[in-house]
Scaffold this motif. Structure first.
Motif, PDB file in Angstrom:
ATOM      1  N   ILE A   4       0.862  -1.182   0.000  1.00 62.73           N
ATOM      2  CA  ILE A   4       0.000   0.000   0.000  1.00 62.73           C
ATOM      3  C   ILE A   4       0.897   1.229   0.000  1.00 62.73           C
ATOM      4  CG2 ILE A   4      -1.817   1.255   1.209  1.00 62.73           C
ATOM      5  CD1 ILE A   4      -2.640  -1.383   2.523  1.00 62.73           C
ATOM      6  N   ILE A   5       0.813   2.019  -1.048  1.00 63.48           N
ATOM      7  CA  ILE A   5       1.659   3.199  -1.209  1.00 63.48           C
ATOM      8  C   ILE A   5       0.835   4.436  -0.893  1.00 63.48           C
ATOM      9  CG2 ILE A   5       3.062   4.548  -2.819  1.00 63.48           C
ATOM     10  CD1 ILE A   5       3.368   1.956  -4.495  1.00 63.48           C
ATOM     11  N   LEU A   6       1.221   5.163   0.137  1.00 54.98           N
ATOM     12  CA  LEU A   6       0.548   6.427   0.437  1.00 54.98           C
ATOM     13  C   LEU A   6       1.271   7.561  -0.270  1.00 54.98           C
ATOM     14  CD1 LEU A   6      -0.347   4.582   2.977  1.00 54.98           C
ATOM     15  CD2 LEU A   6      -1.064   6.781   3.923  1.00 54.98           C
ATOM     16  N   SER A   7       0.507   8.551  -0.690  1.00 53.40           N
ATOM     17  CA  SER A   7       1.090   9.701  -1.382  1.00 53.40           C
ATOM     18  C   SER A   7       0.278  10.940  -1.026  1.00 53.40           C
ATOM     19  CB  SER A   7       1.088   9.477  -2.898  1.00 53.40           C
ATOM     20  OG  SER A   7       1.657  10.579  -3.580  1.00 53.40           O
ATOM     21  N   GLY A   8       0.957  12.064  -0.970  1.00 52.00           N
ATOM     22  CA  GLY A   8       0.264  13.307  -0.656  1.00 52.00           C
ATOM     23  C   GLY A   8       1.245  14.410  -0.313  1.00 52.00           C
ATOM     24  N   TYR A   9       0.736  15.609  -0.176  1.00 52.67           N
ATOM     25  CA  TYR A   9       1.581  16.725   0.238  1.00 52.67           C
ATOM     26  C   TYR A   9       2.216  16.432   1.599  1.00 52.67           C
ATOM     27  CZ  TYR A   9      -0.641  19.779  -3.274  1.00 52.67           C
ATOM     28  OH  TYR A   9      -1.091  20.361  -4.438  1.00 52.67           O
ATOM     29  N   PRO A  10       3.357  17.038   1.887  1.00 56.10           N
ATOM     30  CA  PRO A  10       3.881  16.934   3.245  1.00 56.10           C
ATOM     31  C   PRO A  10       2.883  17.516   4.236  1.00 56.10           C
ATOM     32  CG  PRO A  10       5.124  18.549   1.935  1.00 56.10           C
ATOM     33  CD  PRO A  10       4.214  17.856   1.006  1.00 56.10           C
ATOM     34  N   SER A  11       2.773  16.892   5.391  1.00 55.76           N
ATOM     35  CA  SER A  11       1.851  17.328   6.449  1.00 55.76           C
ATOM     36  C   SER A  11       0.384  17.288   6.026  1.00 55.76           C
ATOM     37  CB  SER A  11       2.209  18.745   6.936  1.00 55.76           C
ATOM     38  OG  SER A  11       3.482  18.762   7.542  1.00 55.76           O
ATOM     39  N   SER A  12       0.055  16.374   5.113  1.00 62.36           N
ATOM     40  CA  SER A  12      -1.337  16.253   4.673  1.00 62.36           C
ATOM     41  C   SER A  12      -2.140  15.272   5.523  1.00 62.36           C
ATOM     42  CB  SER A  12      -1.381  15.812   3.200  1.00 62.36           C
ATOM     43  OG  SER A  12      -0.721  14.570   3.031  1.00 62.36           O
ATOM     44  N   VAL A  55      16.366  16.452   5.077  1.00 62.85           N
ATOM     45  CA  VAL A  55      17.046  15.786   3.960  1.00 62.85           C
ATOM     46  C   VAL A  55      16.414  16.168   2.624  1.00 62.85           C
ATOM     47  CG1 VAL A  55      17.650  13.822   5.427  1.00 62.85           C
ATOM     48  CG2 VAL A  55      15.633  13.675   3.955  1.00 62.85           C
ATOM     49  N   TYR A  56      15.157  16.623   2.661  1.00 65.72           N
ATOM     50  CA  TYR A  56      14.465  16.959   1.417  1.00 65.72           C
ATOM     51  C   TYR A  56      14.861  18.334   0.875  1.00 65.72           C
ATOM     52  CZ  TYR A  56      11.643  12.898   2.531  1.00 65.72           C
ATOM     53  OH  TYR A  56      11.238  11.615   2.814  1.00 65.72           O
ATOM     54  N   ARG A  57      15.788  18.982   1.567  1.00 68.88           N
ATOM     55  CA  ARG A  57      16.268  20.278   1.080  1.00 68.88           C
ATOM     56  C   ARG A  57      17.265  20.114  -0.072  1.00 68.88           C
ATOM     57  NH1 ARG A  57      17.314  22.662   5.656  1.00 68.88           N
ATOM     58  NH2 ARG A  57      15.631  24.207   5.633  1.00 68.88           N
ATOM     59  N   GLU A  58      18.035  19.033  -0.045  1.00 70.97           N
ATOM     60  CA  GLU A  58      19.064  18.789  -1.046  1.00 70.97           C
ATOM     61  C   GLU A  58      18.752  17.508  -1.821  1.00 70.97           C
ATOM     62  OE1 GLU A  58      21.463  20.844  -1.663  1.00 70.97           O
ATOM     63  OE2 GLU A  58      21.156  22.199   0.053  1.00 70.97           O
ATOM     64  N   SER A  59      18.946  17.554  -3.132  1.00 71.36           N
ATOM     65  CA  SER A  59      18.609  16.400  -3.964  1.00 71.36           C
ATOM     66  C   SER A  59      19.448  15.178  -3.607  1.00 71.36           C
ATOM     67  CB  SER A  59      18.791  16.744  -5.446  1.00 71.36           C
ATOM     68  OG  SER A  59      20.133  17.123  -5.722  1.00 71.36           O
ATOM     69  N   LYS A  60      20.710  15.372  -3.233  1.00 66.26           N
ATOM     70  CA  LYS A  60      21.581  14.249  -2.920  1.00 66.26           C
ATOM     71  C   LYS A  60      21.094  13.506  -1.682  1.00 66.26           C
ATOM     72  CE  LYS A  60      26.439  13.064  -2.074  1.00 66.26           C
ATOM     73  NZ  LYS A  60      27.822  13.600  -1.955  1.00 66.26           N
ATOM     74  N   THR A  61      20.773  14.249  -0.627  1.00 68.23           N
ATOM     75  CA  THR A  61      20.315  13.600   0.599  1.00 68.23           C
ATOM     76  C   THR A  61      18.908  13.030   0.433  1.00 68.23           C
ATOM     77  OG1 THR A  61      19.614  15.782   1.424  1.00 68.23           O
ATOM     78  CG2 THR A  61      21.770  14.974   2.121  1.00 68.23           C
ATOM     79  N   LEU A  88       6.244  10.475   1.424  1.00 72.34           N
ATOM     80  CA  LEU A  88       5.763  11.467   0.463  1.00 72.34           C
ATOM     81  C   LEU A  88       5.388  10.805  -0.858  1.00 72.34           C
ATOM     82  CD1 LEU A  88       8.393  14.284   1.108  1.00 72.34           C
ATOM     83  CD2 LEU A  88       5.973  14.330   1.726  1.00 72.34           C
ATOM     84  N   ASN A  89       6.290   9.940  -1.373  1.00 74.18           N
ATOM     85  CA  ASN A  89       6.037   9.240  -2.640  1.00 74.18           C
ATOM     86  C   ASN A  89       5.469  10.193  -3.685  1.00 74.18           C
ATOM     87  OD1 ASN A  89       6.873   6.756  -1.499  1.00 74.18           O
ATOM     88  ND2 ASN A  89       4.861   6.473  -0.583  1.00 74.18           N
ATOM     89  N   TYR A  90       6.067  11.384  -3.744  1.00 74.55           N
ATOM     90  CA  TYR A  90       5.510  12.433  -4.600  1.00 74.55           C
ATOM     91  C   TYR A  90       6.046  12.386  -6.026  1.00 74.55           C
ATOM     92  CZ  TYR A  90       9.873  15.130  -4.185  1.00 74.55           C
ATOM     93  OH  TYR A  90      11.176  15.550  -4.251  1.00 74.55           O
ATOM     94  N   ILE A  91       7.063  11.573  -6.284  1.00 73.91           N
ATOM     95  CA  ILE A  91       7.634  11.461  -7.621  1.00 73.91           C
ATOM     96  C   ILE A  91       7.043  10.237  -8.305  1.00 73.91           C
ATOM     97  CG2 ILE A  91       9.761  11.135  -8.939  1.00 73.91           C
ATOM     98  CD1 ILE A  91      11.240  12.488  -6.616  1.00 73.91           C
ATOM     99  N   LYS A  92       6.438  10.415  -9.461  1.00 75.66           N
ATOM    100  CA  LYS A  92       5.770   9.287 -10.110  1.00 75.66           C
ATOM    101  C   LYS A  92       6.768   8.200 -10.507  1.00 75.66           C
ATOM    102  CE  LYS A  92       5.519  11.870 -14.507  1.00 75.66           C
ATOM    103  NZ  LYS A  92       4.591  12.422 -15.516  1.00 75.66           N
ATOM    104  N   PHE A 142       5.616  22.202  -4.522  1.00 79.44           N
ATOM    105  CA  PHE A 142       5.793  22.639  -5.912  1.00 79.44           C
ATOM    106  C   PHE A 142       6.131  21.450  -6.823  1.00 79.44           C
ATOM    107  CE2 PHE A 142       8.606  24.128  -9.337  1.00 79.44           C
ATOM    108  CZ  PHE A 142       7.752  25.014  -9.969  1.00 79.44           C
ATOM    109  N   ARG A 143       6.920  20.508  -6.307  1.00 78.26           N
ATOM    110  CA  ARG A 143       7.382  19.388  -7.138  1.00 78.26           C
ATOM    111  C   ARG A 143       6.424  18.197  -7.110  1.00 78.26           C
ATOM    112  NH1 ARG A 143      12.123  20.547  -4.261  1.00 78.26           N
ATOM    113  NH2 ARG A 143      12.110  18.525  -3.187  1.00 78.26           N
ATOM    114  N   TYR A 144       5.360  18.278  -6.339  1.00 80.14           N
ATOM    115  CA  TYR A 144       4.489  17.115  -6.154  1.00 80.14           C
ATOM    116  C   TYR A 144       3.823  16.689  -7.465  1.00 80.14           C
ATOM    117  CZ  TYR A 144       0.969  14.025  -4.244  1.00 80.14           C
ATOM    118  OH  TYR A 144       0.192  12.928  -3.982  1.00 80.14           O
TER     119      TYR A 144
END
Length: 283
Positions: A4-12, A55-61, A88-92, A142-144
């Motif tokens: 079961i994959i949950l997805s949504g905005y942060p803090s949703s 960690v979500y501030r930088e693409s590497k982390t 988050l699973n916000y990237i398809k 923005f990237r969701y």
């Protein structure tokens, strides 16, 4: 068992929904509904993996965090485990990876979209005990990339809005537990007869398809491309796919399948199916 994959905005409210699901599923297992007494439910999220919101501030982390999450899901998926991936699973493209993992295990999956307005997510975040930094929150929103039930990796899709008391547990249970037959992707199938020239054919077939795509793009653009010797056709994305990216997809496919022993007559269909999955994430 199901993923079961949950997805949504942060803090949703994803974790709240994940825990509701976990409790409801565990109650059914405890009561041996549909003969599930030997099953268990595992909840995987940033908190359980000690992943900090920064960690979500930088693409590497962030990439490293996704890798940690993916590895945890891989470890837990089994015939007697229901895995709830609360992240988050916000990237398809990442949801597609998880979808492929469930397919390779011959197990069903579903996506639960926790849908709230942006301003509500920001309000929830402001009152959270461990909020996202404002710049991180804005960037993630923005990237969701919202799940789309028309794509196979986001289907079946269940949308839960903020005033729903619980997720649709009955429907999710019916879809996942009663779905006894899951067709794996061609690229994740195993146990085919071995052939002496398998690696040669794997290399040749994939290179031939790449050349056909390059020639097609230079003349026909983004229209569908029939592949000689294949029952499938390449569904080209609306944007041009560069040679380096095509070669990267080719290397990924070869790496996944070089240790297998498929009938070489299936390789074109397998590679086309794999490419179509990659191209869908580019739309």
């Amino acid at each position: 068992m199901p993923l079961i994959i949950l997805s949504g905005y942060p803090s949703s409210g994803k974790t709240t929904r994940a825990k509701q699901l976990q409790k409801a599923l565990e109650e059914r297992i405890e009561n041996n509904v549909d003969g599930t007494k030997d099953y268990r439910v595992v909840l995987i999220n940033d908190e359980s993996l000690d992943i900090e919101k920064e960690v979500y501030r930088e693409s590497k982390t962030e990439k490293a965090a996704r890798g940690l999450l993916y590895s945890a899901v891989q470890r837990e998926l089994s015939k007697s485990t229901i895995v709830i991936c609360d992240a988050l699973n916000y990237i398809k493209g990442f949801r597609y990876q998880l979808f492929c993992e469930s397919k390779s295990m011959y197990t069903p999956h579903c996506v639960v979209h926790v849908a709230v307005p942006k301003q509500m997510a920001k309000k929830f975040n402001s009152t959270s005990e461990h909020p996202y930094p404002e710049d991180v929150l804005d960037g993630l929103i923005f990237r969701y990339e919202e799940p789309n039930g028309m794509t196979r990796w986001d289907s079946p899709l269940f949308t839960v809005i903020h005033d729903d008391p619980t997720p649709p547990v009955d429907t999710i249970w019916s879809v996942l537990i009663h779905n006894k037959s899951v067709k794996p992707n061609l690229a994740t199938m195993t146990k085919a007869p071995a052939e002496v020239n398998y690696l040669y054919e794997l290399d040749k077939v994939t290179q031939d398809v790449i050349m056909l795509i390059l020639n097609h793009q230079s003349t026909e653009g983004s229209s569908s491309l029939p592949i000689p010797g294949s029952s499938l056709q390449v569904e080209m994305p609306s944007i041009t796919v560069s040679l380096p990216l095509l070669q990267r997809f080719r290397r990924q496919f070869v790496h996944i399948n070089r240790q297998q022993s498929y009938n070489t007559n299936l390789l074109k269909d397998m590679f086309v199916d794999f490419l179509n999955g990659q191209f869908e994430t580019m739309e």
